[in-house]
Design an enzyme around this catalytic site. Structure first.
Site, PDB file in Angstrom:
ATOM      1  N   VAL A 129       0.829  -1.214   0.000  1.00  0.00           N
ATOM      2  CA  VAL A 129       0.000   0.000   0.000  1.00  0.00           C
ATOM      3  C   VAL A 129       0.861   1.260   0.000  1.00  0.00           C
ATOM      4  CG1 VAL A 129      -2.074  -1.020   0.995  1.00  0.00           C
ATOM      5  CG2 VAL A 129      -0.266  -0.182   2.512  1.00  0.00           C
ATOM      6  N   CYS A 130       2.120   1.108  -0.378  1.00  0.00           N
ATOM      7  CA  CYS A 130       3.012   2.267  -0.463  1.00  0.00           C
ATOM      8  C   CYS A 130       3.211   2.627  -1.928  1.00  0.00           C
ATOM      9  CB  CYS A 130       4.361   1.968   0.185  1.00  0.00           C
ATOM     10  SG  CYS A 130       5.360   3.449   0.359  1.00  0.00           S
ATOM     11  N   ILE A 131       3.073   3.917  -2.243  1.00  0.00           N
ATOM     12  CA  ILE A 131       3.247   4.356  -3.632  1.00  0.00           C
ATOM     13  C   ILE A 131       4.364   5.392  -3.739  1.00  0.00           C
ATOM     14  CG2 ILE A 131       0.950   3.764  -4.485  1.00  0.00           C
ATOM     15  CD1 ILE A 131       0.081   6.641  -3.903  1.00  0.00           C
TER      16      ILE A 131
END
Length: 328
Positions: free
Chosen positions: A175-177
């Site tokens: 969930v890290c961009i």
């Protein structure tokens, strides 16, 4: 120079088995020591709001597992330390680097937590070094984890400042961009970054992010991690604090990044996103399965304990175990 090292990630690596020396996988010892305490597994759930709350932290501590409480309930941190210590459990909290955190750390002298994690997205920073030094001055017996970083230079600087462990991983999580929004990070080469950092580390490294399977735990240990922080595999359980959402009759749990608008409450400097995960069973079931899979890994390594995974050979297979399918 980094370019002298092969670049790879978890799905590119397969570990090579050695002769088994134990009669049963159950004989393999999965415990690890971090600081003055020993834990059942070399894993720690990510210190994120959709992964753990005070109740989950208490469950983990009672079960003999390491945990790091997130830093997003600031006023609740001192009562949380008391709650844990009143039960004879370890207290492990997170702090940021804003000015008011210095006063907060000083307030902890009366009831110091065993572990403090300095938790910011870009941990190779003067602000982190200052906070490490402040904690070590105020709470000399507290074990300080600092991160997140992605280079050997960062590991060296944080260790030299007094950090007892460093957390390696810039944006490889589900969930890290960060890598998309900024162009920076260890996404796609997290395992190689871990190896690169571990070559200079004198103290434990916590690998953070990019773990998609239980086998990735063994791979992390092989390339230098003492502990592995895991997000998505620990999200979505019955006990998880994330909201339960029903879609077409199926139950899902939300899971979002610490720098997402859902956590921050505003769309500003967003480097995280929200996803829905199919609802899982109980957290303990996942922990038990992880333990059994790690015991199997130790047996394949020809070992008896976690440290034996550090010495196995490996091959770089460039995505072939998933046939190039990054979603697996």
């Amino acid at each position: 120079m980094l370019n002298e090292f092969p670049i790879f990630d978890y799905e590119d690596i397969q570990l090579i088995p050695n002769k088994c020396v134990i009669k049963s996988r159950a004989e393999a010892d999965t415990s690890v020591t971090l600081g003055n305490h020993t834990f059942k597994l070399p894993v720690v759930p990510a210190n994120m709001q959709t992964i753990l709350d005070e109740n989950v932290a208490e469950q983990l501590a009672k079960g003999g597992y390491f945990y790091i409480m997130h830093r997003f309930d600031e006023v609740g941190r001192i009562p949380f330390i008391k709650r844990m210590h009143d039960q004879g459990l370890i207290a492990s909290i997170s702090v940021g680097v804003k000015d008011y955190e210095y006063d907060f750390v000083s307030q902890l002298k009366a009831d110091a937590p065993e572990y403090i994690t300095i938790d910011i997205a870009h941990g190779h920073a003067d602000s982190v070094i200052s906070m490490i030094q402040h904690i070590k001055k105020e709470l000399p017996d507290t074990f300080v984890i600092a991160g997140n970083v992605g280079t050997p230079e960062a590991v060296r600087e944080l260790e030299n400042a007094g950090a007892d462990a460093t957390k390696v991983g810039i944006g490889p999580g589900k969930v890290c961009i960060t890598k998309v929004k900024t162009g920076f990070g260890t996404g796609g080469w997290q395992l190689a970054a871990l190896r690169w950092c571990a070559k200079v580390a004198r103290k434990p490294i916590i690998a953070d992010g990019g773990i998609r399977t239980h086998g990735d735990i063994a791979k992390s240990i092989r390339f230098g991690a003492s502990m592995i922080m895991i997000g998505s595999l620990f999200a979505g359980h019955i006990e998880s604090p994330g909201k339960t959402i029903e879609v077409d009759g199926e139950q899902f749990k939300e899971y979002y990044g610490s720098a997402s608008q859902y956590q921050k409450g505003a769309y500003k400097n967003v480097e995280g996103k929200r996803i829905l995960l199919p609802a899982k069973g109980h957290l303990q079931d996942t922990l038990t399965e992880m333990e059994q899979d790690l015991q199997s890994a130790i047996s394949y390594a020809g070992g008896r304990q976690v440290a034996d995974l550090k010495h196995v050979d490996y091959v770089i297979v460039k995505n072939s175990i998933w046939n190039g399918d990054a979603s697996h």
